[in-house]
Design a protein around this motif. Structure first.
Motif, short mmCIF file in Angstrom:
data_model
loop_
_atom_site.label_atom_id
_atom_site.label_comp_id
_atom_site.label_asym_id
_atom_site.label_seq_id
_atom_site.Cartn_x
_atom_site.Cartn_y
_atom_site.Cartn_z
N VAL A 38 0.94 -1.23 0.07
CA VAL A 38 -0.02 -0.18 0.11
C VAL A 38 0.73 1.17 0.08
N THR A 39 0.86 2.04 -1.07
CA THR A 39 1.52 3.28 -1.20
C THR A 39 0.95 4.44 -0.51
N ASP A 40 -0.35 4.52 -0.53
CA ASP A 40 -0.98 5.77 -0.16
C ASP A 40 -2.12 5.09 0.85
N SER A 41 -1.77 4.78 2.05
CA SER A 41 -2.57 4.03 2.93
C SER A 41 -3.48 5.17 3.75
N LYS A 42 -5.03 4.90 3.17
CA LYS A 42 -5.60 6.04 4.00
C LYS A 42 -6.40 5.49 5.13
N THR A 43 -6.51 4.17 5.14
CA THR A 43 -7.12 3.34 6.36
C THR A 43 -5.95 2.85 7.00
N GLU A 44 -5.74 3.42 8.11
CA GLU A 44 -4.72 2.96 8.95
C GLU A 44 -4.86 3.20 10.56
N PHE A 45 -4.93 2.14 11.29
CA PHE A 45 -5.49 2.30 12.73
C PHE A 45 -4.94 1.12 13.44
N LYS A 46 -4.85 1.34 14.95
CA LYS A 46 -4.27 0.67 15.65
C LYS A 46 -5.39 -0.49 15.99
N CYS A 47 -5.03 -1.70 16.30
CA CYS A 47 -6.01 -2.89 16.53
C CYS A 47 -6.87 -2.33 17.85
N PRO A 48 -7.93 -2.55 17.63
CA PRO A 48 -8.88 -2.03 18.66
C PRO A 48 -8.97 -2.75 19.86
N GLU A 49 -8.42 -4.01 19.75
CA GLU A 49 -8.48 -4.93 20.91
C GLU A 49 -7.15 -4.91 21.77
N CYS A 50 -6.09 -4.91 21.19
CA CYS A 50 -4.77 -5.04 22.09
C CYS A 50 -3.77 -3.54 21.92
N GLY A 51 -4.28 -2.98 20.44
CA GLY A 51 -3.53 -1.61 20.19
C GLY A 51 -1.92 -1.96 19.88
N LYS A 52 -1.51 -2.87 19.83
CA LYS A 52 -0.10 -3.21 19.70
C LYS A 52 0.26 -2.77 18.06
N THR A 53 -0.66 -3.51 17.39
CA THR A 53 -0.56 -3.78 15.94
C THR A 53 -1.01 -2.53 15.08
N THR A 54 -0.64 -1.97 14.14
CA THR A 54 -1.31 -1.39 13.16
C THR A 54 -1.88 -2.01 11.92
N ILE A 55 -3.23 -1.64 12.08
CA ILE A 55 -4.02 -2.42 10.66
C ILE A 55 -3.99 -1.46 9.55
N ILE A 56 -3.50 -2.08 8.41
CA ILE A 56 -3.67 -1.34 7.27
C ILE A 56 -4.57 -2.04 6.19
N ARG A 57 -5.36 -1.09 5.47
CA ARG A 57 -5.94 -1.86 4.70
C ARG A 57 -6.20 -1.00 3.26
#
Ligand SMILES: [Zn+2]
Ligand SMILES: [Zn+2]
Length: 51
Positions: free
Chosen positions: A11-30
């Motif tokens: 993903v070159t231009d990630s608009k959807t990027e957020f921390k895991c709502p459960e643990c907050g450790k990983t960044t979810i990129i879609r």
């Protein structure tokens, strides 16, 4: 290099990027494709599955 959490596509231009709502450790990129098709993602840390 950032990759989509769901399909591992680069993903070159990630608009959807957020921390895991459960643990907050990983960044979810879609990527736009997975966002549009509302595919689920799985957190690598805690196994949380979200839409
Ligand atoms: Zn994707
Ligand atoms: Zn998590």
């Amino acid at each position: 290099m950032k990759t989509c959490t769901t399909c591992n596509k680069i993903v070159t231009d990630s608009k959807t990027e957020f921390k895991c709502p459960e643990c907050g450790k990983t960044t979810i990129i879609r990527c736009d494709h997975c966002k549009m098709t509302t595919k689920t993602y799985t957190c690598k840390e805690c196994g949380f599955v979200g839409p």
